[in-house]
Design a protein around this motif. Structure first.
Motif, PDB file in Angstrom:
ATOM      1  N   GLU A 153      -6.421  15.027   1.071  1.00  0.00           N
ATOM      2  CA  GLU A 153      -7.251  14.153   0.177  1.00  0.00           C
ATOM      3  C   GLU A 153      -8.454  13.503   0.832  1.00  0.00           C
ATOM      4  OE1 GLU A 153      -2.858  14.162  -0.751  1.00  0.00           O
ATOM      5  OE2 GLU A 153      -4.234  13.836   1.039  1.00  0.00           O
ATOM      6  N   PRO A 154      -9.519  13.223   0.073  1.00  0.00           N
ATOM      7  CA  PRO A 154     -10.708  12.600   0.902  1.00  0.00           C
ATOM      8  C   PRO A 154     -10.698  11.294   1.383  1.00  0.00           C
ATOM      9  CG  PRO A 154     -10.981  12.209  -1.469  1.00  0.00           C
ATOM     10  CD  PRO A 154      -9.818  13.025  -1.263  1.00  0.00           C
ATOM     11  N   ALA A 155      -9.490  10.524   1.213  1.00  0.00           N
ATOM     12  CA  ALA A 155      -9.476   9.320   1.692  1.00  0.00           C
ATOM     13  C   ALA A 155      -7.703   9.014   2.293  1.00  0.00           C
ATOM     14  CB  ALA A 155      -9.739   8.172   0.779  1.00  0.00           C
ATOM     15  N   LEU A 156      -7.638   8.164   3.331  1.00  0.00           N
ATOM     16  CA  LEU A 156      -6.513   7.746   3.719  1.00  0.00           C
ATOM     17  C   LEU A 156      -6.210   6.253   3.993  1.00  0.00           C
ATOM     18  CD1 LEU A 156      -4.771   9.556   6.687  1.00  0.00           C
ATOM     19  CD2 LEU A 156      -5.192   7.076   6.898  1.00  0.00           C
ATOM     20  N   TRP A 157      -4.926   5.789   3.374  1.00  0.00           N
ATOM     21  CA  TRP A 157      -4.475   4.510   3.693  1.00  0.00           C
ATOM     22  C   TRP A 157      -3.504   4.419   4.464  1.00  0.00           C
ATOM     23  CZ3 TRP A 157      -6.133  -0.497   3.578  1.00  0.00           C
ATOM     24  CH2 TRP A 157      -5.183  -1.361   3.680  1.00  0.00           C
ATOM     25  N   ALA A 158      -3.015   3.563   5.491  1.00  0.00           N
ATOM     26  CA  ALA A 158      -2.193   3.571   6.509  1.00  0.00           C
ATOM     27  C   ALA A 158      -1.748   2.128   6.518  1.00  0.00           C
ATOM     28  CB  ALA A 158      -2.295   4.191   7.760  1.00  0.00           C
ATOM     29  N   ASP A 159      -0.410   2.017   6.314  1.00  0.00           N
ATOM     30  CA  ASP A 159       0.318   0.637   6.855  1.00  0.00           C
ATOM     31  C   ASP A 159       1.285   0.798   7.832  1.00  0.00           C
ATOM     32  OD1 ASP A 159       1.124  -1.923   6.890  1.00  0.00           O
ATOM     33  OD2 ASP A 159       1.838  -2.132   4.592  1.00  0.00           O
ATOM     34  N   PRO A 160       0.923   1.007   9.112  1.00  0.00           N
ATOM     35  CA  PRO A 160       2.092   1.396   9.911  1.00  0.00           C
ATOM     36  C   PRO A 160       2.950   0.219  10.456  1.00  0.00           C
ATOM     37  CG  PRO A 160      -0.111   0.685  11.319  1.00  0.00           C
ATOM     38  CD  PRO A 160      -0.279   0.873   9.515  1.00  0.00           C
ATOM     39  N   ALA A 161       4.097   0.637  10.599  1.00  0.00           N
ATOM     40  CA  ALA A 161       5.277  -0.396  11.006  1.00  0.00           C
ATOM     41  C   ALA A 161       4.760  -1.119  12.065  1.00  0.00           C
ATOM     42  CB  ALA A 161       6.584   0.489  11.235  1.00  0.00           C
ATOM     43  N   ARG A 162       4.731  -2.543  12.124  1.00  0.00           N
ATOM     44  CA  ARG A 162       4.420  -3.169  13.362  1.00  0.00           C
ATOM     45  C   ARG A 162       5.547  -4.129  13.736  1.00  0.00           C
ATOM     46  NH1 ARG A 162       0.663  -3.415   9.326  1.00  0.00           N
ATOM     47  NH2 ARG A 162       1.240  -5.235   8.800  1.00  0.00           N
ATOM     48  N   ARG A 163       6.574  -3.855  13.368  1.00  0.00           N
ATOM     49  CA  ARG A 163       7.722  -4.588  13.993  1.00  0.00           C
ATOM     50  C   ARG A 163       8.910  -3.531  14.358  1.00  0.00           C
ATOM     51  NH1 ARG A 163       8.163  -9.840  12.086  1.00  0.00           N
ATOM     52  NH2 ARG A 163      10.328  -9.828  12.986  1.00  0.00           N
ATOM     53  N   GLY A 164       9.431  -4.235  15.615  1.00  0.00           N
ATOM     54  CA  GLY A 164      10.671  -3.460  16.626  1.00  0.00           C
ATOM     55  C   GLY A 164      11.838  -4.215  16.295  1.00  0.00           C
ATOM     56  N   ARG A 168       7.565  -8.604  16.256  1.00  0.00           N
ATOM     57  CA  ARG A 168       6.257  -8.016  15.972  1.00  0.00           C
ATOM     58  C   ARG A 168       5.919  -7.152  17.228  1.00  0.00           C
ATOM     59  NH1 ARG A 168       4.041  -9.589  11.432  1.00  0.00           N
ATOM     60  NH2 ARG A 168       4.739 -11.568  10.743  1.00  0.00           N
ATOM     61  N   LEU A 169       5.197  -6.103  17.054  1.00  0.00           N
ATOM     62  CA  LEU A 169       4.823  -5.269  18.178  1.00  0.00           C
ATOM     63  C   LEU A 169       3.368  -5.566  18.468  1.00  0.00           C
ATOM     64  CD1 LEU A 169       6.425  -1.802  16.918  1.00  0.00           C
ATOM     65  CD2 LEU A 169       7.302  -3.561  18.804  1.00  0.00           C
ATOM     66  N   ALA A 170       2.981  -5.965  19.484  1.00  0.00           N
ATOM     67  CA  ALA A 170       1.565  -6.390  19.840  1.00  0.00           C
ATOM     68  C   ALA A 170       0.857  -5.488  20.412  1.00  0.00           C
ATOM     69  CB  ALA A 170       1.408  -7.443  21.075  1.00  0.00           C
ATOM     70  N   ASP A 171       1.407  -4.294  20.812  1.00  0.00           N
ATOM     71  CA  ASP A 171       0.659  -3.262  21.444  1.00  0.00           C
ATOM     72  C   ASP A 171       0.572  -2.097  20.395  1.00  0.00           C
ATOM     73  OD1 ASP A 171      -0.376  -0.981  22.713  1.00  0.00           O
ATOM     74  OD2 ASP A 171       1.462  -0.573  24.301  1.00  0.00           O
TER      75      ASP A 171
END
Length: 382
Positions: A153-164, A168-171
């Protein structure tokens, strides 16, 4: 493990009354007496509870959706998701790859905007849930697969997992997928957006990105790292009310402005403006300055009209001493007091209790350093 889309769960869920925590035991007992298995009852009640919580975010649409607890927490608010879709549309994008679609909140907005979406997720239960939530949109495919693989596809949307496991994962390199991995894929397409926490460290932002901080109703809800939108910079986006753009490298520290003595008015910038480093621009545009070094309250002698500023008329400057404050507030017949603070170690609710207010008038008390020291500024909203 049962999928939330199991027909037995959906059938029972559709028959349940409005969820009330205090009635869970009695409802469960009745359902067991009616012959339903404990696993089906538990799953249906879980969805009923999550739907109730989701009403704050999805309003009436929540009644037909399925959720996971962490998926609901991370899901974009509908007004933010519509903004994401609008950015892609304005950039000429008609189809995109979504990485980590979760329960499908952003996917829903993309689909409603007419975008064709290939949404991928690595957790089977979320795939089932997203397919359920997006069943009415034939131009959306939800797949159990690596979202960063085989992007056409010509575009990408990402919502990565930010909790462990510990919160919350600061790094960003601990996100799933890591930010560096997403950025590598993002640079292979025309336009990409990566959702991040609004407190993200500026120093790790790509120098060539356009980074937005979104505010909804005065709440700072998220940050988005955009690539492919043109000149780099930072944006404060007040959803439905305007955008303030600060051009330049988004990873650079914000410009500082020399403070000045308190004037006739105080201004509190929207939190998106503060995070986007837009204070210097507001000060230059409206002849304002901070009330003290490093403090995000601004001051001036002219009443400014701006969607990016909350306005307060200064009525008195008082010492930050509880007995003197209480005496002055009693003299002014103040009973309803909104307490705001920056740069001082005071708990507003504790202070309110100690002031023992009982008057008939209302006011705002702003606790902050000034050039003359820590003070309590008595004001009213304009």
């Amino acid at each position: 493990m049962l999928s939330p889309t199991d027909p037995r769960i959906l059938t029972l869920l559709s028959s349940l009354p409005d969820y009330r925590e205090e009635e869970v035991f009695s409802v469960s007992s009745k359902l067991r007496d009616d012959g339903h298995s404990p696993e089906i009852i538990s799953a249906a009640l879980t969805q009923a509870r999550l739907r109730q919580q989701a009403r704050r975010k999805f309003a009436d649409r929540a009644e037909t959706m399925l959720f996971t607890a962490d998926g609901l927490e991370q899901a974009s608010r509908p007004d933010a998701a519509r903004h994401h879709a609008a950015v892609f549309r304005s950039a000429g994008i008609s189809s995109l790859r979504e990485v980590g679609c979760g329960i499908g909140a952003d996917t829903l907005a993309f689909a409603q905007a007419g975008l064709s979406v290939t949404a991928r997720e690595l957790e089977p239960d979320r795939v089932d849930i997203a397919r359920h939530n997006l069943a009415e949109f034939p131009h959306v495919r939800v797949e159990l697969a690596d979202g960063l693989a085989d992007i056409t596809e010509p575009a990408l949307w990402a919502d990565p997992a930010r909790r462990g496991a510990k919160g919350r994962l600061a790094d960003p390199e601990e996100w799933g997928p890591p930010l560096s991995t997403i950025l590598h894929a993002a640079r292979q397409v025309r336009v990409s957006g990566i959702k991040a926490a609004p407190g993200i460290d500026l120093s790790i932002l790509p120098p060539d990105a356009t980074v937005e901080w979104l505010s909804s109703g005065g709440d700072l809800v998220e940050a988005i790292i955009w690539l492919g939108l043109g000149p780099s910079g930072r944006r404060a986006v007040l959803l439905g009310h305007g955008t303030l753009t600060v051009p330049g490298d988004p990873s650079e520290p914000s410009a500082m402005v020399d403070p000045r003595e308190l004037g006739s008015y105080m201004y509190e910038p929207d939190p998106a403006v503060i995070r986007a480093g837009g204070i210097a621009q507001l000060c230059a545009d409206h002849d304002l300055a901070p009330v003290a070094p490093g403090i995000a309250y601004l001051t001036g002698d002219t009443l400014i009209e701006s969607t990016f500023l909350h306005r307060f008329a200064v009525e008195a400057v008082l010492p930050m001493q509880e007995k003197k404050l209480a005496r002055e507030l009693r003299r002014l017949d103040i009973g309803a007091l909104e307490i705001k603070k920056r740069g001082v170690d005071v708990a507003p609710e504790v202070l309110r209790t100690k002031l023992k207010l009982s008057g008939s008038q209302s006011a705002v008390l702003i606790l902050t350093p000034l050039l003359t020291g820590r003070r309590a500024v008595l004001a009213r909203r304009v």
